[in-house]
Design a protein around this motif. Sequence first.
Motif, PDB file in Angstrom:
ATOM      1  N   LEU A 198       0.813  -1.212   0.000  1.00  0.00           N
ATOM      2  CA  LEU A 198       0.000   0.000   0.000  1.00  0.00           C
ATOM      3  C   LEU A 198       0.847   1.263   0.000  1.00  0.00           C
ATOM      4  N   GLN A 199       2.053   1.149   0.547  1.00  0.00           N
ATOM      5  CA  GLN A 199       2.907   2.323   0.706  1.00  0.00           C
ATOM      6  C   GLN A 199       3.819   2.530  -0.493  1.00  0.00           C
ATOM      7  N   LYS A 200       3.757   1.618  -1.441  1.00  0.00           N
ATOM      8  CA  LYS A 200       4.689   1.713  -2.576  1.00  0.00           C
ATOM      9  C   LYS A 200       4.250   2.758  -3.591  1.00  0.00           C
ATOM     10  N   HIS A 201       3.004   3.182  -3.500  1.00  0.00           N
ATOM     11  CA  HIS A 201       2.487   4.209  -4.391  1.00  0.00           C
ATOM     12  C   HIS A 201       2.744   3.886  -5.862  1.00  0.00           C
ATOM     13  N   GLY A 202       2.690   2.583  -6.187  1.00  0.00           N
ATOM     14  CA  GLY A 202       2.871   2.202  -7.588  1.00  0.00           C
ATOM     15  C   GLY A 202       4.312   2.237  -8.064  1.00  0.00           C
ATOM     16  N   PHE A 203       5.240   2.591  -7.181  1.00  0.00           N
ATOM     17  CA  PHE A 203       6.655   2.621  -7.564  1.00  0.00           C
ATOM     18  C   PHE A 203       7.192   1.214  -7.742  1.00  0.00           C
ATOM     19  N   GLU A 204       8.136   1.082  -8.631  1.00  0.00           N
ATOM     20  CA  GLU A 204       8.951  -0.116  -8.663  1.00  0.00           C
ATOM     21  C   GLU A 204      10.177   0.187  -7.802  1.00  0.00           C
ATOM     22  N   ILE A 205      10.230  -0.446  -6.632  1.00  0.00           N
ATOM     23  CA  ILE A 205      11.294  -0.131  -5.670  1.00  0.00           C
ATOM     24  C   ILE A 205      12.610  -0.748  -6.134  1.00  0.00           C
ATOM     25  N   THR A 206      13.649   0.050  -6.148  1.00  0.00           N
ATOM     26  CA  THR A 206      14.938  -0.458  -6.635  1.00  0.00           C
ATOM     27  C   THR A 206      16.009  -0.487  -5.553  1.00  0.00           C
ATOM     28  N   GLY A 207      15.764   0.175  -4.421  1.00  0.00           N
ATOM     29  CA  GLY A 207      16.801   0.164  -3.400  1.00  0.00           C
ATOM     30  C   GLY A 207      16.414   0.987  -2.202  1.00  0.00           C
ATOM     31  N   ASN A 208      17.303   1.044  -1.242  1.00  0.00           N
ATOM     32  CA  ASN A 208      17.049   1.867  -0.062  1.00  0.00           C
ATOM     33  C   ASN A 208      18.363   2.224   0.586  1.00  0.00           C
ATOM     34  N   HIS A 209      18.301   3.192   1.455  1.00  0.00           N
ATOM     35  CA  HIS A 209      19.511   3.624   2.147  1.00  0.00           C
ATOM     36  C   HIS A 209      19.106   4.236   3.473  1.00  0.00           C
ATOM     37  N   ILE A 210      19.781   3.789   4.537  1.00  0.00           N
ATOM     38  CA  ILE A 210      19.479   4.341   5.854  1.00  0.00           C
ATOM     39  C   ILE A 210      20.586   5.289   6.296  1.00  0.00           C
ATOM     40  N   ASP A 211      20.207   6.456   6.758  1.00  0.00           N
ATOM     41  CA  ASP A 211      21.130   7.332   7.463  1.00  0.00           C
ATOM     42  C   ASP A 211      20.809   7.252   8.948  1.00  0.00           C
ATOM     43  N   PHE A 212      21.811   6.846   9.727  1.00  0.00           N
ATOM     44  CA  PHE A 212      21.684   6.934  11.175  1.00  0.00           C
ATOM     45  C   PHE A 212      22.332   8.237  11.611  1.00  0.00           C
ATOM     46  N   TYR A 213      21.695   8.940  12.524  1.00  0.00           N
ATOM     47  CA  TYR A 213      22.264  10.190  13.011  1.00  0.00           C
ATOM     48  C   TYR A 213      22.667  10.056  14.466  1.00  0.00           C
ATOM     49  N   GLY A 214      23.715  10.777  14.837  1.00  0.00           N
ATOM     50  CA  GLY A 214      24.157  10.722  16.209  1.00  0.00           C
ATOM     51  C   GLY A 214      25.294  11.687  16.449  1.00  0.00           C
ATOM     52  N   VAL A 215      25.876  11.596  17.635  1.00  0.00           N
ATOM     53  CA  VAL A 215      27.021  12.442  17.972  1.00  0.00           C
ATOM     54  C   VAL A 215      28.209  11.523  18.228  1.00  0.00           C
ATOM     55  N   CYS A 216      29.289  11.768  17.531  1.00  0.00           N
ATOM     56  CA  CYS A 216      30.442  10.879  17.639  1.00  0.00           C
ATOM     57  C   CYS A 216      31.170  11.111  18.958  1.00  0.00           C
ATOM     58  N   PRO A 217      31.969  10.135  19.391  1.00  0.00           N
ATOM     59  CA  PRO A 217      32.652  10.234  20.689  1.00  0.00           C
ATOM     60  C   PRO A 217      33.486  11.506  20.791  1.00  0.00           C
ATOM     61  N   GLU A 218      34.178  11.873  19.723  1.00  0.00           N
ATOM     62  CA  GLU A 218      35.025  13.064  19.768  1.00  0.00           C
ATOM     63  C   GLU A 218      34.182  14.312  20.048  1.00  0.00           C
ATOM     64  N   CYS A 219      33.090  14.473  19.326  1.00  0.00           N
ATOM     65  CA  CYS A 219      32.248  15.660  19.516  1.00  0.00           C
ATOM     66  C   CYS A 219      31.563  15.638  20.882  1.00  0.00           C
ATOM     67  N   ALA A 220      31.137  14.466  21.319  1.00  0.00           N
ATOM     68  CA  ALA A 220      30.541  14.351  22.651  1.00  0.00           C
ATOM     69  C   ALA A 220      31.583  14.729  23.700  1.00  0.00           C
ATOM     70  N   GLY A 221      32.815  14.268  23.501  1.00  0.00           N
ATOM     71  CA  GLY A 221      33.900  14.599  24.416  1.00  0.00           C
ATOM     72  C   GLY A 221      34.170  16.083  24.480  1.00  0.00           C
ATOM     73  N   LEU A 222      34.233  16.707  23.325  1.00  0.00           N
ATOM     74  CA  LEU A 222      34.466  18.145  23.259  1.00  0.00           C
ATOM     75  C   LEU A 222      33.399  18.905  24.018  1.00  0.00           C
ATOM     76  N   ALA A 223      32.145  18.500  23.818  1.00  0.00           N
ATOM     77  CA  ALA A 223      31.029  19.173  24.486  1.00  0.00           C
ATOM     78  C   ALA A 223      31.205  19.084  25.997  1.00  0.00           C
ATOM     79  N   LEU A 224      31.601  17.893  26.478  1.00  0.00           N
ATOM     80  CA  LEU A 224      31.844  17.695  27.905  1.00  0.00           C
ATOM     81  C   LEU A 224      32.936  18.624  28.414  1.00  0.00           C
ATOM     82  N   GLN A 225      34.068  18.635  27.661  1.00  0.00           N
ATOM     83  CA  GLN A 225      35.180  19.499  28.043  1.00  0.00           C
ATOM     84  C   GLN A 225      34.758  20.948  28.193  1.00  0.00           C
ATOM     85  N   GLU A 226      34.037  21.437  27.165  1.00  0.00           N
ATOM     86  CA  GLU A 226      33.601  22.837  27.180  1.00  0.00           C
ATOM     87  C   GLU A 226      32.717  23.116  28.384  1.00  0.00           C
ATOM     88  N   TYR A 227      31.793  22.170  28.614  1.00  0.00           N
ATOM     89  CA  TYR A 227      30.878  22.318  29.727  1.00  0.00           C
ATOM     90  C   TYR A 227      31.659  22.299  31.040  1.00  0.00           C
TER      91      TYR A 227
END
Lengths: 141, 141
Positions: A107-136
């Motif tokens: 029902l969700q395909k809207h008549g498309f012929e699906i050819t692929g997919n791609h997931i983006d996971f979002y987050g904060v990397c250890p380095e950036c999390a560390g920097l934020a801690l340091q600043e704080y």
Amino acid sequence: MKKYKNLCLKLTPQRLAILEYLEGNTDHPSASDIYNAVCKRFPTMSFATVYNTLKALKGKASIQELTIDPDKKRFDPNTVHHHHLICTECRKIIDIETEFELDLPELQKHGFEITGNHIDFYGVCPECAGLALQEYGGQLH
Amino acid sequence: MKKYKNLCLKLTPQRLAILEYLEGNTDHPSASDIYNAVCKRFPTMSFATVYNTLKALKGKASIQELTIDPDKKRFDPNTVHHHHLICTECRKIIDIETEFELDLPELQKHGFEITGNHIDFYGVCPECAGLALQEYGGQLH
DNA sequence: GTGATTGCAAACTGTTTGCATTTTG
DNA sequence: CAAAATGCAAACAGTTTGCAATCAC
């Protein structure tokens, strides 16, 4: 080095330098990252050559153009199906090779012929999390 | 119309026109789509105003900036978590509100604090598939 | 009335193109 | 030697910015 013969591309020294820079590179570099890197060996290198080579490689399906960074295209020499984990602070991109079951209900395909997919996971990397801690931490004094 | 009061933005006529254009819009318009649409009512409209308003709305988390089109930013007034189905031919984008179970194995998190995810489904929409058929059919004669 | 918004033009970034020169296969 | 790649500059699209005039609250 016959390694790149099967690409069926004219192998100029500039192209070889780009190919070697991309080989196994997991940084998901932009065109200017590539330009800057290859410029060290070829000071006459031009963006035209970088883009021309990238277009040729894309045509041979030997790199992927990523639409992941709001500001510029990034390029990925890893051509096996994979996903990405992106740091929302520093835009670092990490490959995720885990497979996920992603079947779209008919029902969700809207008549498309699906050819692929791609997931983006979002987050904060250890380095950036560390920097934020340091600043704080710094502000606590 | 007090509908947009809670945004805490100065409501100029231009901004109202942009807000009304975006309201319920599922086209994922680009800045120039918005500019062109609102220009009809405000011929003096400028891109500065469009971008300024979009930035303000993004700041209020009342639109999302999409990094889905390689050529330009697109904007989505639908702020509930959802995914996208993209036609690789015409770049049409359709919302997918189905939820998927996407737990990244601890080993794959690379120390990131995961904050979200987004799936892009790729395919060919019925219109583009139809066109391809027509063209092919034509060549058979 | 004050601080924010508008709209114009100019600047800026990333990308593409035209073309004379050079190079690969 | 033909067809393609290089590298420069100019063009281009999308986006951002500076600033005087205007407007919302």
